[in-house]
Design a protein around this motif. Structure first.
Motif, short mmCIF file in Angstrom:
data_model
loop_
_atom_site.label_atom_id
_atom_site.label_comp_id
_atom_site.label_asym_id
_atom_site.label_seq_id
_atom_site.Cartn_x
_atom_site.Cartn_y
_atom_site.Cartn_z
N ASP A 1 6.03 12.17 65.98
CA ASP A 1 6.33 12.09 64.87
C ASP A 1 6.37 10.62 64.45
O ASP A 1 5.34 9.90 63.80
CB ASP A 1 7.26 12.58 64.00
CG ASP A 1 7.27 14.29 63.88
OD1 ASP A 1 6.13 14.18 63.94
OD2 ASP A 1 8.64 14.99 64.22
N HIS B 1 1.00 5.02 59.73
CA HIS B 1 0.76 5.49 58.57
C HIS B 1 0.52 4.19 58.12
O HIS B 1 -0.02 3.21 56.76
CB HIS B 1 1.32 5.87 57.85
CG HIS B 1 1.45 6.33 56.37
ND1 HIS B 1 0.52 6.47 55.74
CD2 HIS B 1 2.64 6.01 55.41
CE1 HIS B 1 0.69 6.82 53.73
NE2 HIS B 1 2.21 5.94 54.77
N ALA C 1 4.67 15.24 56.76
CA ALA C 1 3.28 14.99 55.87
C ALA C 1 3.75 15.08 54.42
O ALA C 1 3.47 14.24 53.74
CB ALA C 1 2.60 16.50 55.93
N TYR C 2 5.57 15.03 54.14
CA TYR C 2 5.57 14.50 52.62
C TYR C 2 5.88 13.20 53.20
O TYR C 2 5.77 12.04 52.34
CB TYR C 2 6.84 14.69 52.09
CG TYR C 2 6.45 16.25 51.76
CD1 TYR C 2 5.95 16.74 51.24
CD2 TYR C 2 7.59 17.57 51.84
CE1 TYR C 2 5.55 18.34 51.08
CE2 TYR C 2 7.67 18.87 52.17
CZ TYR C 2 6.16 19.00 51.28
OH TYR C 2 6.42 20.37 50.59
N LYS D 1 0.11 12.61 53.44
CA LYS D 1 -0.81 13.81 53.34
C LYS D 1 -1.29 14.25 54.76
O LYS D 1 0.12 14.56 55.93
CB LYS D 1 -1.78 12.83 54.32
CG LYS D 1 -2.34 11.48 54.97
CD LYS D 1 -2.77 10.58 54.91
CE LYS D 1 -2.64 9.62 56.15
NZ LYS D 1 -3.27 9.03 56.57
N ARG D 2 -1.70 15.45 54.15
CA ARG D 2 -2.02 16.25 56.14
C ARG D 2 -3.55 16.91 56.45
O ARG D 2 -4.46 17.22 54.69
CB ARG D 2 -0.99 17.50 55.72
CG ARG D 2 -1.45 19.00 56.72
CD ARG D 2 -0.85 18.02 58.03
NE ARG D 2 0.71 17.77 58.28
CZ ARG D 2 1.51 18.53 58.54
NH1 ARG D 2 1.50 20.15 58.50
NH2 ARG D 2 3.00 17.96 59.13
N GLU D 3 -3.44 16.89 57.51
CA GLU D 3 -5.30 17.10 57.48
C GLU D 3 -5.11 18.69 58.18
O GLU D 3 -4.48 19.54 58.45
CB GLU D 3 -5.71 16.96 59.03
CG GLU D 3 -7.34 17.25 59.35
CD GLU D 3 -7.32 16.85 60.89
OE1 GLU D 3 -7.90 17.78 61.25
OE2 GLU D 3 -8.05 15.58 60.69
N PHE D 4 -6.34 19.35 56.76
CA PHE D 4 -6.06 20.77 57.19
C PHE D 4 -7.98 21.55 57.05
O PHE D 4 -8.50 20.65 56.32
CB PHE D 4 -5.46 21.61 55.78
CG PHE D 4 -5.82 22.84 56.28
CD1 PHE D 4 -5.04 24.23 56.48
CD2 PHE D 4 -6.87 23.67 55.14
CE1 PHE D 4 -5.43 25.11 56.67
CE2 PHE D 4 -6.86 24.41 55.11
CZ PHE D 4 -6.19 26.05 55.61
N ILE E 1 3.45 22.71 52.87
CA ILE E 1 2.23 21.69 54.08
C ILE E 1 1.35 22.72 54.41
O ILE E 1 1.86 23.89 54.58
CB ILE E 1 3.22 20.90 54.79
CG1 ILE E 1 4.78 19.85 54.03
CG2 ILE E 1 2.84 20.17 55.84
CD1 ILE E 1 5.99 19.77 55.29
N ARG F 1 -0.58 24.63 56.74
CA ARG F 1 -0.53 24.84 58.26
C ARG F 1 -1.46 25.49 59.32
O ARG F 1 -2.52 25.78 58.69
CB ARG F 1 0.82 25.74 58.39
CG ARG F 1 1.80 24.73 57.77
CD ARG F 1 3.33 26.16 58.04
NE ARG F 1 4.09 25.28 57.91
CZ ARG F 1 5.00 24.81 56.90
NH1 ARG F 1 4.34 25.39 55.59
NH2 ARG F 1 5.99 24.63 56.51
N ASP G 1 11.15 21.86 58.44
CA ASP G 1 10.65 21.28 57.23
C ASP G 1 10.74 22.58 55.91
O ASP G 1 10.81 21.65 55.16
CB ASP G 1 8.94 21.47 57.72
CG ASP G 1 8.57 20.51 58.30
OD1 ASP G 1 9.40 19.20 58.59
OD2 ASP G 1 7.29 20.04 59.03
N GLU H 1 10.49 22.23 51.21
CA GLU H 1 9.16 22.94 50.95
C GLU H 1 9.98 23.47 49.62
O GLU H 1 11.24 23.75 49.35
CB GLU H 1 8.51 23.11 51.79
CG GLU H 1 7.54 22.72 52.59
CD GLU H 1 6.82 22.99 53.75
OE1 GLU H 1 5.62 22.75 53.28
OE2 GLU H 1 7.14 23.93 54.74
#
Length: 277
Positions: free
Chosen positions: A21, A28, A67-68, A72-75, A88, A90, A197, A201
């Protein structure tokens, strides 16, 4: 003022958070790769970078999702903007996309409905891989749809439209070849909602009444009226809900009912199809 290096920053300010993390947060702030952090461990941070990283590390210490914090988050190998207005994305949800893509022809303009689209991750992943398909993405949250529209623009997706509605809303008789959904399915009051998390959310996108099955039950019951003959429904659900989902699908008239496990071996997606005339 003494300058702090990449190595110092990771060692001094990240004792209470996961090393991965910490590196993601610093990447970032510096807008660099993981390899850059390793190769340039003695690089000094300027005062603005140092302050930004320290503040993000402190927020992560308080539990805010990475992610917050970075937005951003990759999916499904795609980059998505995320905010606290959306769940987020998953990795386990990628199974739902896999199963959807396996059903959608490459050469036909199939109509797909994504219920509870949130960030648009499912709808837009499908849209990118099936450019002839027409995707309708629905969410009751205007804030969530705003994020989904941003993602559609960033991913250059032109075959998806977004509707603010509560599940099926009013489609004026419009029917779909495939309906997909990752609805709220955690039982309201489940202690997991107060951990990790999930604390940050949107609750309404996570939890449902009656052991987490209320939304699933509503979607399954209404889906046949919105599917073409031979159309199918695919739903993500909780680890212990596969049997209940299969029963509800059968009661609603679906056939060829199945459940599939995610990569952890947990039953994660169930679905079925209407009888072909």
């Amino acid at each position: 003022m003494q300058l702090i290096t990449i190595r110092d920053a990771l060692q001094q300010w990240c004792r209470d958070i996961d090393d991965i993390d910490a590196r993601i947060l610093l990447q970032h702030v510096l807008n660099v790769s993981h390899a850059h952090l390793i190769a340039h461990a003695e690089q000094a941070l300027d005062s603005k970078q140092a302050q930004s990283f320290r503040l993000l590390a402190e927020r992560r210490t308080r539990g805010e999702p990475v992610a917050y914090l970075i937005g951003k988050r990759e999916f499904y190998s795609l980059g998505f903007t995320v905010t606290p207005a959306v769940l987020i994305p998953r990795p386990e949800t990628e199974l739902l996309v896999d199963l959807a893509l396996a059903r959608i022809p490459l050469d036909l303009p199939w109509k797909i409905l994504d219920l509870g689209t949130g960030s648009g991750a499912i709808a837009l992943a499908i849209a990118k891989h099936r450019p002839l398909a027409n995707i309708v993405a629905v969410d009751f949250s205007a804030d969530a749809l705003a994020v989904a529209k941003i993602n559609a623009c960033q991913l250059d997706v032109n075959n998806a439209r977004f509707i603010e509605a509560d599940w099926f809303g009013d489609f004026n008789g419009e029917r779909f070849n495939l309906i997909v959904s990752n609805p709220p399915y955690i039982a309201d009051g489940d202690p997991h909602l107060t951990r990790g998390d999930l604390r940050f959310e949107p609750h309404l996108a996570l939890a449902a009444e009656n052991e987490g099955l209320d939304c699933i039950r509503s979607i399954i019951a209404a889906a046949p009226a919105h599917l073409v003959v031979g159309g199918a429904l695919l739903l993500e659900h909780g680890y212990d809900q596969a049997e209940a989902c299969r029963r509800l699908l059968s009661e609603a008239g679906f056939e060829r009912i199945f459940s599939r496990p995610d990569l952890a071996g947990i039953p994660r997606v169930s679905g079925g199809a209407l009888e072909i005339a």
